[in-house]
Motif scaffolding. Structure first.
Motif, PDB file in Angstrom:
ATOM      1  N   GLN A  57      46.427 -14.201  32.678  1.00 53.16           N
ATOM      2  CA  GLN A  57      45.260 -13.401  33.076  1.00 53.16           C
ATOM      3  C   GLN A  57      44.357 -14.534  33.620  1.00 53.16           C
ATOM      4  O   GLN A  57      43.645 -14.400  34.607  1.00 53.16           O
ATOM      5  N   ALA A  58      44.099 -15.858  32.765  1.00 53.72           N
ATOM      6  CA  ALA A  58      43.340 -16.966  33.319  1.00 53.72           C
ATOM      7  C   ALA A  58      43.805 -17.679  34.506  1.00 53.72           C
ATOM      8  O   ALA A  58      43.129 -17.897  35.213  1.00 53.72           O
ATOM      9  N   THR A  59      44.972 -17.497  34.588  1.00 56.15           N
ATOM     10  CA  THR A  59      45.676 -18.298  36.028  1.00 56.15           C
ATOM     11  C   THR A  59      45.326 -17.200  37.190  1.00 56.15           C
ATOM     12  O   THR A  59      44.647 -17.635  38.108  1.00 56.15           O
ATOM     13  N   GLU A  60      45.308 -15.886  36.927  1.00 54.98           N
ATOM     14  CA  GLU A  60      44.946 -15.022  37.960  1.00 54.98           C
ATOM     15  C   GLU A  60      43.451 -15.058  38.176  1.00 54.98           C
ATOM     16  O   GLU A  60      43.027 -14.964  39.559  1.00 54.98           O
ATOM     17  N   LEU A  61      42.694 -15.218  37.193  1.00 54.80           N
ATOM     18  CA  LEU A  61      41.197 -15.365  37.411  1.00 54.80           C
ATOM     19  C   LEU A  61      40.842 -16.610  38.275  1.00 54.80           C
ATOM     20  O   LEU A  61      40.281 -16.703  39.323  1.00 54.80           O
ATOM     21  N   HIS A  62      41.488 -17.748  38.024  1.00 58.11           N
ATOM     22  CA  HIS A  62      41.421 -19.092  38.528  1.00 58.11           C
ATOM     23  C   HIS A  62      42.046 -18.930  40.106  1.00 58.11           C
ATOM     24  O   HIS A  62      41.100 -19.456  41.026  1.00 58.11           O
ATOM     25  N   GLU A  63      43.059 -18.228  40.228  1.00 55.37           N
ATOM     26  CA  GLU A  63      43.393 -18.264  41.739  1.00 55.37           C
ATOM     27  C   GLU A  63      42.587 -17.206  42.371  1.00 55.37           C
ATOM     28  O   GLU A  63      42.651 -17.333  43.563  1.00 55.37           O
ATOM     29  N   ALA A  64      41.983 -16.064  41.759  1.00 56.78           N
ATOM     30  CA  ALA A  64      41.239 -15.349  42.413  1.00 56.78           C
ATOM     31  C   ALA A  64      39.927 -15.878  42.691  1.00 56.78           C
ATOM     32  O   ALA A  64      39.240 -15.791  43.938  1.00 56.78           O
ATOM     33  N   ALA A  65      39.688 -16.934  42.079  1.00 58.75           N
ATOM     34  CA  ALA A  65      38.144 -17.749  42.498  1.00 58.75           C
ATOM     35  C   ALA A  65      38.503 -18.776  43.600  1.00 58.75           C
ATOM     36  O   ALA A  65      37.705 -18.836  44.504  1.00 58.75           O
ATOM     37  N   ARG A  66      39.934 -19.282  43.791  1.00 59.77           N
ATOM     38  CA  ARG A  66      40.321 -20.000  45.044  1.00 59.77           C
ATOM     39  C   ARG A  66      40.161 -18.986  45.999  1.00 59.77           C
ATOM     40  O   ARG A  66      39.584 -19.293  47.154  1.00 59.77           O
ATOM     41  N   GLU A  67      40.574 -17.882  46.050  1.00 63.80           N
ATOM     42  CA  GLU A  67      40.355 -16.764  47.165  1.00 63.80           C
ATOM     43  C   GLU A  67      39.064 -16.439  47.536  1.00 63.80           C
ATOM     44  O   GLU A  67      38.722 -16.504  48.770  1.00 63.80           O
ATOM     45  N   THR A  68      38.255 -16.349  46.468  1.00 62.69           N
ATOM     46  CA  THR A  68      36.701 -16.128  46.899  1.00 62.69           C
ATOM     47  C   THR A  68      36.099 -17.313  47.586  1.00 62.69           C
ATOM     48  O   THR A  68      35.335 -17.409  48.623  1.00 62.69           O
ATOM     49  N   VAL A  69      36.623 -18.622  47.127  1.00 64.57           N
ATOM     50  CA  VAL A  69      36.215 -19.785  47.984  1.00 64.57           C
ATOM     51  C   VAL A  69      36.642 -19.669  49.466  1.00 64.57           C
ATOM     52  O   VAL A  69      35.931 -20.116  50.324  1.00 64.57           O
ATOM     53  N   ARG A  70      37.922 -19.349  49.443  1.00 63.22           N
ATOM     54  CA  ARG A  70      38.271 -19.302  50.925  1.00 63.22           C
ATOM     55  C   ARG A  70      37.499 -18.536  51.685  1.00 63.22           C
ATOM     56  O   ARG A  70      37.378 -18.907  52.654  1.00 63.22           O
ATOM     57  N   ARG A  71      37.396 -17.355  51.241  1.00 63.87           N
ATOM     58  CA  ARG A  71      36.630 -16.179  51.758  1.00 63.87           C
ATOM     59  C   ARG A  71      35.126 -16.689  52.312  1.00 63.87           C
ATOM     60  O   ARG A  71      34.925 -16.636  53.312  1.00 63.87           O
ATOM     61  N   PHE A  72      34.608 -17.318  51.300  1.00 62.26           N
ATOM     62  CA  PHE A  72      33.251 -17.891  51.243  1.00 62.26           C
ATOM     63  C   PHE A  72      33.188 -18.811  52.529  1.00 62.26           C
ATOM     64  O   PHE A  72      32.227 -18.954  53.413  1.00 62.26           O
ATOM     65  N   LEU A  73      34.004 -19.736  52.687  1.00 64.92           N
ATOM     66  CA  LEU A  73      34.200 -20.707  53.670  1.00 64.92           C
ATOM     67  C   LEU A  73      35.039 -20.496  55.105  1.00 64.92           C
ATOM     68  O   LEU A  73      35.048 -21.135  55.794  1.00 64.92           O
TER      69      LEU A  73
END
Ligand code: PMP
Length: 404
Positions: free
Chosen positions: A63-79
């Motif tokens: 679950q922690a890994t999913e949150l962490h990788e979801a955060a990476r995807e959020t950054v990707r979208r933001f940029l």
């Protein structure tokens, strides 16, 4: 609707007092305050999810890994990056720049090769290259500024030669507020076959950035300057570049196989993420990016531009006022001095009125030298600042000026 009073309720700290006066926080260039949703997301993760990422087969770790990788995807979208493989989590802009200087320098620079910087760089984008200079004998070439505080593009073009290997330039000056024409600078560099690192510490909090239209090869920013937690930042890099760079630090996570004789490295972006990442902070950063995206970066931009225009208009009428930086395109940062009043005195007395500003050289000593000053007072605005806070600043400056 950009309802500033509603927005301010999201930031509990803005309701506090200092010295019995309501806080007027105008040091956002140094760090921004955090909305409740960021702190709550992090608290929730510590209370309910916490486990190390990428390692365990157990439920919490996944679950922690999913949150962490979801955060990476959020950054990707933001940029608007092409792929999450282009998003490397670091501790902040400083680490991102050091990573590029160190790894790019290692792979692609040798004695006599040149990096182009500008006269308005933050120390993090100067000293990182000087460390490489000491190791490898590279040369630093510097784009000068004109008296308005804008980069001189013709001089920039003249700096390119067959030893130029990389350009590393700030998007927005943390002192002058100048928004540099990085898109044009990138085009010019690419025409010479040279990649560009953009320091986005002071741009990402204020207006939308788009990696695909900007075409930067590397881009750095800090979480804490965009309403996220401290200790986390981002290095964006085009896959083609990141792939060709050697790792930065050795450790867990960045390897595929290790023997005492030989180690193979993990793929992108993990090759650059040795050790346990601050996976709770990445969740906080993602929530902060969601927060500004929901408000709309364009709305934040309009609000801050309006505030900056209003502040400049009022401040220019103060007798003895000297505003450093008169760029045509500028951001929500105003550096100033009044008469012969020392910046530290001005900052200290404003502080007693509850107004938090920054004083000093702002980690840009070469720029101070160019401006012929030892330091400045700096007011920098965020999405939650108001006209009445600008009024408080102006009245505070006038009051201090009368004392001298
Ligand atoms: N570059 C610029 C333009 C900055 O304003 C700052 C922070 N003042 C930095 C780099 C360094 O950021 P950090 O301390 O978050 O690594």
């Amino acid at each position: 609707m950009y309802d500033i009073q509603e927005i301010r309720k999201d930031f509990p700290i803005l309701g506090r007092e200092v010295y019995g006066r309501p806080l007027v926080y105008l040091d956002n260039g140094a760090t921004t305050q955090k909305p409740r949703c960021v702190v709550e997301a992090m608290t929730d993760e510590y209370y309910n999810v916490n486990a190390n990422v990428h390692r365990g087969v157990h439920f919490l770790s996944q679950q922690a890994t999913e949150l962490h990788e979801a955060a990476r995807e959020t950054v990707r979208r933001f940029l608007n990056a092409r792929s999450p493989a282009e998003i490397v989590f670091t501790r902040g802009t400083t680490e991102s720049i050091n990573l590029v200087a160190s790894c790019f320098g290692e792979a692609f620079m040798r004695e006599g090769d040149e990096v182009i910087l500008s006269e308005m760089e933050h120390h993090s984008n100067i000293v990182s290259w000087q460390l490489l200079q000491a190791r490898k004998g590279i040369k630093l070439r510097v784009v000068p500024i004109n008296d308005r505080g804008e980069l001189m593009l013709d001089e920039y073009e003249r700096l390119f030669n067959d030893r130029t290997r990389i350009v590393s330039v700030t998007h927005v000056s943390n002192v002058l507020g100048t928004v540099n024409p990085v898109r044009r600078m990138i085009d010019i560099a690419h025409a010479h076959g040279v990649p560009v690192l953009v320091d986005g510490a002071q741009s990402t909090p204020h207006f939308a950035v788009d990696m695909q239209s900007l075409d930067a090869d590397f881009f750095a920013f800090s979480g804490h300057k965009i309403y996220g937690p401290t200790g986390v930042g981002v290095l964006y890099g085009k896959e083609t570049w990141l792939d060709r760079l050697p790792p930065y630090m050795g450790g867990g996570e960045m390897i595929r196989h290790v023997t005492f004789g030989h180690t193979t490295f993990n793929g992108l972006p993990f090759k650059f993420e040795a050790g346990t990442p601050d996976y709770v902070a990445t969740t906080g950063l993602a929530r902060a990016l969601d927060y500004v995206s929901a408000l709309g970066m364009d709305n934040i931009y309009s609000h801050e531009q309006e505030l900056t225009r209003y502040a400049l208009e009022r401040m220019r009428r103060i007798p003895g006022m000297r505003i450093l930086g008169q760029a045509g395109e500028r951001d929500a940062v105003i550096s100033f001095l009044v008469g012969g009043i020392h910046h530290l005195d001005m900052g200290t007395l404003l502080d007693r009125l509850g107004i938090a500003v920054r004083t000093g050289h702002h980690c840009a000593e070469p720029l101070m030298r160019r401006l012929g000053v030892e330091g400045t007072v700096r007011a920098s605005f965020a999405l939650y600042n108001t006209r009445s806070e600008v009024d408080a600043l102006v009245e505070g400056i006038e009051r201090v000026a009368k004392m001298f």
